[in-house]
Motif scaffolding. Sequence first.
Motif, PDB file in Angstrom:
ATOM      1  N   PHE A 234       0.829  -1.210   0.000  1.00  0.00           N
ATOM      2  CA  PHE A 234       0.000   0.000   0.000  1.00  0.00           C
ATOM      3  C   PHE A 234       0.863   1.260   0.000  1.00  0.00           C
ATOM      4  O   PHE A 234       0.485   2.278  -0.586  1.00  0.00           O
ATOM      5  N   ALA A 235       2.023   1.221   0.638  1.00  0.00           N
ATOM      6  CA  ALA A 235       2.927   2.373   0.621  1.00  0.00           C
ATOM      7  C   ALA A 235       3.455   2.618  -0.789  1.00  0.00           C
ATOM      8  O   ALA A 235       3.594   3.764  -1.222  1.00  0.00           O
ATOM      9  N   LEU A 236       3.750   1.537  -1.518  1.00  0.00           N
ATOM     10  CA  LEU A 236       4.269   1.675  -2.872  1.00  0.00           C
ATOM     11  C   LEU A 236       3.184   2.100  -3.856  1.00  0.00           C
ATOM     12  O   LEU A 236       3.474   2.804  -4.836  1.00  0.00           O
ATOM     13  N   MET A 237       1.938   1.701  -3.592  1.00  0.00           N
ATOM     14  CA  MET A 237       0.861   1.987  -4.525  1.00  0.00           C
ATOM     15  C   MET A 237       0.683   3.482  -4.791  1.00  0.00           C
ATOM     16  O   MET A 237       0.452   3.907  -5.913  1.00  0.00           O
ATOM     17  N   GLY A 238       0.766   4.285  -3.759  1.00  0.00           N
ATOM     18  CA  GLY A 238       0.548   5.716  -3.951  1.00  0.00           C
ATOM     19  C   GLY A 238       1.826   6.490  -4.185  1.00  0.00           C
ATOM     20  O   GLY A 238       1.801   7.726  -4.212  1.00  0.00           O
ATOM     21  N   LEU A 239       2.936   5.765  -4.407  1.00  0.00           N
ATOM     22  CA  LEU A 239       4.232   6.429  -4.463  1.00  0.00           C
ATOM     23  C   LEU A 239       4.378   7.321  -5.690  1.00  0.00           C
ATOM     24  O   LEU A 239       4.847   8.452  -5.598  1.00  0.00           O
ATOM     25  N   ARG A 240       3.975   6.826  -6.844  1.00  0.00           N
ATOM     26  CA  ARG A 240       4.223   7.637  -8.037  1.00  0.00           C
ATOM     27  C   ARG A 240       3.299   8.839  -8.118  1.00  0.00           C
ATOM     28  O   ARG A 240       3.691   9.898  -8.613  1.00  0.00           O
ATOM     29  N   GLN A 241       2.066   8.723  -7.583  1.00  0.00           N
ATOM     30  CA  GLN A 241       1.214   9.904  -7.533  1.00  0.00           C
ATOM     31  C   GLN A 241       1.784  10.937  -6.562  1.00  0.00           C
ATOM     32  O   GLN A 241       1.706  12.139  -6.797  1.00  0.00           O
ATOM     33  N   LEU A 242       2.372  10.441  -5.473  1.00  0.00           N
ATOM     34  CA  LEU A 242       2.997  11.335  -4.507  1.00  0.00           C
ATOM     35  C   LEU A 242       4.172  12.071  -5.141  1.00  0.00           C
ATOM     36  O   LEU A 242       4.445  13.227  -4.819  1.00  0.00           O
ATOM     37  N   TYR A 243       4.860  11.409  -6.054  1.00  0.00           N
ATOM     38  CA  TYR A 243       5.979  12.016  -6.775  1.00  0.00           C
ATOM     39  C   TYR A 243       5.525  13.285  -7.495  1.00  0.00           C
ATOM     40  O   TYR A 243       6.184  14.332  -7.435  1.00  0.00           O
ATOM     41  N   PHE A 244       4.395  13.208  -8.186  1.00  0.00           N
ATOM     42  CA  PHE A 244       3.899  14.363  -8.927  1.00  0.00           C
ATOM     43  C   PHE A 244       3.234  15.384  -8.013  1.00  0.00           C
ATOM     44  O   PHE A 244       3.213  16.575  -8.310  1.00  0.00           O
ATOM     45  N   LEU A 245       2.687  14.930  -6.891  1.00  0.00           N
ATOM     46  CA  LEU A 245       2.024  15.849  -5.968  1.00  0.00           C
ATOM     47  C   LEU A 245       3.035  16.727  -5.244  1.00  0.00           C
ATOM     48  O   LEU A 245       2.857  17.948  -5.131  1.00  0.00           O
ATOM     49  N   LEU A 246       4.100  16.107  -4.767  1.00  0.00           N
ATOM     50  CA  LEU A 246       5.085  16.861  -3.992  1.00  0.00           C
ATOM     51  C   LEU A 246       6.048  17.647  -4.874  1.00  0.00           C
ATOM     52  O   LEU A 246       6.294  18.823  -4.648  1.00  0.00           O
ATOM     53  N   GLY A 247       6.605  16.971  -5.912  1.00  0.00           N
ATOM     54  CA  GLY A 247       7.507  17.662  -6.817  1.00  0.00           C
ATOM     55  C   GLY A 247       8.611  18.394  -6.084  1.00  0.00           C
ATOM     56  O   GLY A 247       9.330  17.861  -5.250  1.00  0.00           O
ATOM     57  N   GLY A 248       8.746  19.683  -6.393  1.00  0.00           N
ATOM     58  CA  GLY A 248       9.798  20.493  -5.795  1.00  0.00           C
ATOM     59  C   GLY A 248       9.642  20.700  -4.307  1.00  0.00           C
ATOM     60  O   GLY A 248      10.586  21.122  -3.639  1.00  0.00           O
ATOM     61  N   LEU A 249       8.451  20.417  -3.759  1.00  0.00           N
ATOM     62  CA  LEU A 249       8.253  20.592  -2.318  1.00  0.00           C
ATOM     63  C   LEU A 249       9.143  19.661  -1.510  1.00  0.00           C
ATOM     64  O   LEU A 249       9.370  19.885  -0.322  1.00  0.00           O
ATOM     65  N   LEU A 250       9.648  18.599  -2.158  1.00  0.00           N
ATOM     66  CA  LEU A 250      10.524  17.671  -1.445  1.00  0.00           C
ATOM     67  C   LEU A 250      11.721  18.400  -0.853  1.00  0.00           C
ATOM     68  O   LEU A 250      12.194  18.076   0.237  1.00  0.00           O
TER      69      LEU A 250
END
Length: 361
Positions: A234-250
């Motif tokens: 479940f942690a991996l499932m939302g990982l790539r969407q999180l990539y686009f959501l956070l972007g430069g905020l990382l």
Amino acid sequence: MVVPTWAWLATIGGLIALLAIDLFIVDRKPHEVTVGEAGRWVAFYIGCAIAFGGAIWAFSGGTYAGEFFAGYITEYSLSVDNLFIFLIIMAAFKVPRIHQHKVLLIGIVLALVMRGMFIAVGAVAIAKFSWVFYLFGAFLIYTAWNLSKQGIGGDDEEYEENALTRIARKVFPVTDTYHGGDSFVKVDGKRFVTPMFIVMIAIGTADLLFAVDSIPAIFGLTKEPFLVFSANAFALMGLRQLYFLLGGLLRKLIYLSVGLAVILAFIGVKLVLEALHTNSLPFINGGAEVGVWVPNIAVSLSVIIGVLAVTTVASLRKSKRDEAAAAAAGTPAATDESTVAESRGAQSSASDSASPVEPRH
């Protein structure tokens, strides 16, 4: 925890269904993922994880549900730190944004398979040798020490190809440009691999390295293979969407590595305490168990959530102060500047014919 075969099959089937939805709905037409779209999918996957944890609570009780949520939050948090490496890889290879979603999907599928094997091996080792917890605990404490000395988003971060990607370049002829989302193409009757194939290898091997610390970490929170696997999935499932959501905020989460180091150190100590509590090594206390206190799942969950909350708030406040100070001085904030540079590097190949940058060796 007794998990019937049908529960395993239903869980795996549900995860495959989620991947199919992601593949045939989200990836049906390659496109740039917007923040709004990414946010909705992240909320959907988090909702799925919460619902799954609720089902565990209903069928197996609060203790196992707590272990699942503690494992899920820990794995998800470690994944956020790992996203920074993905940003570096995407920028280094100049992956067109419309195809970054596909690269991440393949990487996540590979990660699920590799972590599944790691979990199976870890579960067998723990069942046969209780002293494995000493090794896991020591490894996590060592990892925490190294992580505490690193900063996320450092200006000196640069991707260097690993041995596997270098071997792939030597074994397979690689085209100079991307060919849509294809990994294999024919040019003048000769078969080539594209830079997309090399990027997928880079993402997949990065996932493998991430599993080295994440699997021992979650085994420190639960010894149930079913919970370890499901929390990772479940942690991996939302990982790539999180990539686009956070972007430069990382890059604004400047204290994230420190927070994760604290969490890994806590879990490492917890593993050592559990190993002492069930000790069987003859050179420790004569092979007898050591009566030490071991944090229960409620304490573990509180520590994990508390550390992440403090880390996030402190990071955002520090970033805001740095930006304000930079604005007052009439210069752009370092965080924003590096983010813009990275964004340009990742987006400069908006067309499929863009030529990837050869990463530094």
